[in-house]
Design a protein around this motif. Structure first.
Motif, mmCIF file in Angstrom:
data_model
loop_
_atom_site.group_PDB
_atom_site.id
_atom_site.type_symbol
_atom_site.label_atom_id
_atom_site.label_comp_id
_atom_site.label_asym_id
_atom_site.label_seq_id
_atom_site.Cartn_x
_atom_site.Cartn_y
_atom_site.Cartn_z
ATOM 1 N N LEU A 193 -2.827 -5.805 -7.988
ATOM 2 C CA LEU A 193 -3.537 -5.083 -6.926
ATOM 3 C C LEU A 193 -4.171 -3.824 -7.489
ATOM 4 O O LEU A 193 -3.541 -3.086 -8.256
ATOM 5 C CB LEU A 193 -2.583 -4.699 -5.793
ATOM 6 C CG LEU A 193 -1.842 -5.840 -5.091
ATOM 7 C CD1 LEU A 193 -0.943 -5.269 -4.008
ATOM 8 C CD2 LEU A 193 -2.824 -6.843 -4.512
ATOM 9 N N TRP A 250 -9.654 -2.409 -1.612
ATOM 10 C CA TRP A 250 -8.582 -3.112 -2.315
ATOM 11 C C TRP A 250 -9.123 -4.365 -2.993
ATOM 12 O O TRP A 250 -9.958 -5.080 -2.430
ATOM 13 C CB TRP A 250 -7.467 -3.515 -1.332
ATOM 14 C CG TRP A 250 -6.696 -2.335 -0.828
ATOM 15 C CD1 TRP A 250 -7.067 -1.481 0.160
ATOM 16 C CD2 TRP A 250 -5.435 -1.891 -1.299
ATOM 17 N NE1 TRP A 250 -6.119 -0.517 0.340
ATOM 18 C CE2 TRP A 250 -5.093 -0.739 -0.543
ATOM 19 C CE3 TRP A 250 -4.556 -2.330 -2.285
ATOM 20 C CZ2 TRP A 250 -3.919 -0.037 -0.734
ATOM 21 C CZ3 TRP A 250 -3.368 -1.642 -2.483
ATOM 22 C CH2 TRP A 250 -3.063 -0.506 -1.714
ATOM 23 N N VAL A 262 -3.565 -5.821 3.738
ATOM 24 C CA VAL A 262 -2.895 -4.545 3.509
ATOM 25 C C VAL A 262 -1.942 -4.260 4.638
ATOM 26 O O VAL A 262 -2.332 -3.891 5.754
ATOM 27 C CB VAL A 262 -3.918 -3.407 3.362
ATOM 28 C CG1 VAL A 262 -3.207 -2.081 3.108
ATOM 29 C CG2 VAL A 262 -4.893 -3.712 2.238
ATOM 30 N N ARG A 274 -6.815 -0.457 -6.314
ATOM 31 C CA ARG A 274 -7.534 0.259 -5.257
ATOM 32 C C ARG A 274 -8.672 1.038 -5.887
ATOM 33 O O ARG A 274 -8.456 1.867 -6.781
ATOM 34 C CB ARG A 274 -6.597 1.211 -4.511
ATOM 35 C CG ARG A 274 -7.183 1.704 -3.190
ATOM 36 C CD ARG A 274 -6.170 2.507 -2.412
ATOM 37 N NE ARG A 274 -6.698 2.860 -1.105
ATOM 38 C CZ ARG A 274 -6.099 3.699 -0.259
ATOM 39 N NH1 ARG A 274 -4.937 4.261 -0.607
ATOM 40 N NH2 ARG A 274 -6.640 3.968 0.910
#
Length: 501
Positions: A436, A444, A498, A438
Motif C-alpha cells: 500500500l 491510495w 480504505v 499513499r
C-alpha cells in the motif's frame, strides 16, 4: 531521479514489433551492454541492442561514476585469494579499461566532463594502518602506481590511505550516449521498451519479447542480473543497495575521488556543472530489502556531508543497486559450460564503470574467437578459490535466513494502516498481502505485496521509493513495474477499500 538522468535528454528508440536477425544480440543497455555492442559493431558485426526500459537510464544512470582502479582495499585480498598472477590480471584489466575510456573521450572529443583526478582509499583509525600498508605493497607488486599517505586533502578523518594518481570521474550518461551514436553510425540497431522474456538456444539462438523476435548467432546477457540461466546465479550473487546525494557547497569542493574503507563506508567526488561544482556523497550499503528505515540511512549520509562540508542545499537524492559475487570478482564470459555462444555480465560489486568496459573488451574478443588472458579470471563457471570459500557458509546462511523471512506470512489484518502521504507498507488486508502506498496528494495505491520471481514478501524502501525483494533483489516502482533484479513480471495492481480502525 538521479542528476545524470535529469541533466541529459533521453534519446528515442522504437520498440521491437517484428522479427529480425543479427550476428549478435546484446540484451541490456547499461555501460556493459552499450560498450560491448559498440565495440562489436566497430569490428563489423551486425548487432542489435535490446533494452527492457530506456537506454543508459537504469543502473548506469544511477552510479557514482568513478573511473578508477582503486576498488577499496582490494588487491591484497586478490593476491591472497587468487594468487599474484590472477590478481595482476584484475589490475591490468581495470587499468586498460580506464585508458580505453580516456582514449575514446579524447579521440572523439566527447563532452562528458571526463576529468583526471587522484583516488584515495582511506581508513579513519590507526588500527587499520597495517592493512593499508599491505594494500599499497600488493598494488605495487601488481604494477599499479600506488602511494601510501597519512593524510588526504579533504575534511575527513584519515589515519592512513592509498592514493592512485591519474584516475577519473565523468558524466556516465553523456559518455554512453556518445557510444550509442557511434554504435548507430556503424549500423547498430537499438530497441527500447523491449523486454526479452524467453530464449531458445540453438543455431541460431531465438529471443522472444512481448511483440517481437530476434535470431542471433551470439547473445550477450548484460541485464545487471541475468534473465537466462538465473538459477545458476541466484546463490552466487548478492544484491546490495546504497544511497547517493548531491549538494551545492559554499566554498571549494574536493577535486579528487574518496572512498572510506572503515566500518561505515562513504565515498564522495565532485560533479562539474554549468552552475558550479556540486558534491556527490554515497554510503550505507546494505543487502537489498533489509535496510530497515532507509530514510534514516539517507539522513545519516546528510549528517556526514554537512558535518564536513558547508552544504548549502541538497539537490538530488537517489538509490543504486549492484550485485557482488562470492569471491568479489565479476562474472564475464560464457553463461554456462554448455553455452559457448551465450555470454553473461554481472556482479560488479559497485565498480561497474571500469568493469563495464572490461566486459566490452573481453566479450568482443570471445565473440570473435580471439584469446584473451582475462577470460580465466572472470570466467563465470570458475571454481571459487579455497580462500574465498570461508565466505560461502555465512553468505549462504544469510540468504537462507532472508528467504525464510521473506516467505513468512504476515499477521492477519482487517484495516488499512493510516499512512502519511509519501509512505508505503506491506500488509495483510483481508487475507491478501498488499503493498500500500499513499501519494503526496493523499490518494491510495495498492499492488500485490509478493515478488513475482521468488514469491517472497516485499519490503517498502522509503529512500528508494520502491518495493524491494529481500530474497533475490528484485525491485518494483510504486505502481508495481519491475525495474531491477531477476523478476520479469510486474506486480498486479489491486483495489483497496480504505477502512481504518
Amino acid at each position: 531521479m538521479s542528476y545524470w538522468v535529469d541533466s541529459t535528454a533521453q534519446p528515442s528508440h522504437p520498440e521491437l514489433t517484428e522479427s529480425t536477425e543479427a550476428d549478435v544480440a546484446v540484451v541490456g543497455a547499461g555501460i556493459a551492454g552499450v560498450s560491448t555492442a559498440t565495440f562489436l559493431a566497430e569490428e563489423g558485426h551486425d548487432v542489435v541492442l535490446l533494452e527492457a526500459n530506456q537506454v543508459a537510464r537504469q543502473t548506469t544512470g544511477h552510479t557514482t561514476a568513478k573511473v578508477t582502479v582503486a576498488h577499496g582495499l582490494r588487491y591484497h585480498y586478490l593476491i591472497e585469494t587468487f594468487g599474484e598472477e590472477r590478481a595482476r590480471l584484475y589490475a591490468d584489466a581495470n587499468r586498460t579499461a580506464l585508458e580505453e575510456m580516456a582514449s575514446r573521450v579524447d579521440e572523439r572529443n566527447v563532452d562528458c566532463e571526463f576529468t583526471r583526478a587522484s583516488a584515495y582509499s582511506y581508513v579513519p583509525s590507526l588500527k587499520k594502518e597495517k592493512k593499508v600498508e599491505r594494500e599499497v605493497d600488493a598494488a605495487r607488486r601488481l604494477g599499479l602506481d600506488a602511494s601510501y599517505v597519512t593524510e588526504v586533502p579533504a575534511p575527513v578523518d584519515a589515519a592512513a590511505g592509498v592514493r592512485y594518481d591519474d584516475q577519473a570521474h565523468f558524466h556516465p550518461r553523456k559518455y554512453l550516449l556518445s557510444l550509442l551514436d557511434a554504435f548507430e553510425d556503424r549500423g547498430g540497431r537499438i530497441y527500447d521498451d523491449t523486454r526479452v522474456t524467453e530464449m531458445e538456444t540453438g543455431s541460431p539462438h531465438r529471443l522472444r519479447t512481448d511483440s517481437g523476435r530476434v535470431e542471433a548467432d551470439d547473445v550477450v546477457v548484460a541485464t545487471h542480473y541475468p534473465f537466462y540461466k538465473r538459477l545458476l546465479y541466484s546463490m552466487r550473487t548478492l544484491p546490495g543497495q546504497e544511497y547517493i546525494l548531491t549538494g551545492t557547497v559554499d566554498g571549494e569542493v574536493p577535486e579528487d575521488l574518496y572512498f572510506s574503507a572503515g566500518p561505515k563506508t562513504h565515498s564522495f567526488r565532485p560533479i562539474p556543472t554549468d552552475d558550479g561544482t556540486m558534491l556527490l556523497v554515497e554510503g550505507h550499503r546494505h543487502p537489498t530489502g533489509t535496510g530497515g528505515d532507509t530514510a534514516r540511512l539517507v539522513r545519516e549520509i546528510e549528517s556526514f556531508a554537512t558535518s564536513r562540508f558547508p552544504i548549502e542545499e541538497f539537490t538530488y537524492r537517489w538509490s543504486a543497486q549492484d550485485y557482488m559475487t562470492m569471491d568479489r570478482v565479476p562474472y564475464i564470459g560464457t553463461i554456462s559450460p554448455f553455452s559457448d555462444s551465450v555470454y553473461v555480465v554481472t556482479g560488479f560489486g559497485g565498480w561497474g564503470m571500469t568493469h563495464g568496459t572490461v566486459a566490452g573488451l573481453l566479450l568482443t574478443d570471445l565473440v570473435a574467437g580471439r584469446e584473451n588472458e582475462w577470460e580465466r579470471l572472470y570466467d563465470p563457471n570458475r571454481i571459487p578459490p579455497v580462500r574465498s570459500m570461508k565466505r560461502l557458509p555465512k553468505a549462504g546462511a544469510n540468504m537462507l535466513k532472508q528467504f525464510a523471512k521473506g516467505h513468512r506470512p504476515l499477521g492477519d489484518g482487517e484495516s488499512v494502516p493510516d499512512l502519511e502521504p509519501g509512505d508505503g507498507r506491506v500488509v495483510n488486508v483481508d487475507g491478501e498481502t498488499l503493498g500500500l502506498y499513499r501519494t503526496e496528494d493523499g490518494e491510495w495505491r495498492a499492488v500485490s505485496g509478493t515478488c513475482t520471481y521468488s514469491g517472497c514478501t516485499l519490503k517498502w524502501n522509503p529512500a528508494g521509493e520502491s518495493w524491494d525483494c529481500p530474497c533475490d533483489g528484485s525491485r518494483y516502482t510504486v505502481d508495481g513495474r519491475v525495474f531491477d533484479g531477476p523478476a520479469q513480471e510486474d506486480l498486479r495492481r489491486r483495489a483497496v477499500s480504505v477502512r481504518r480502525s
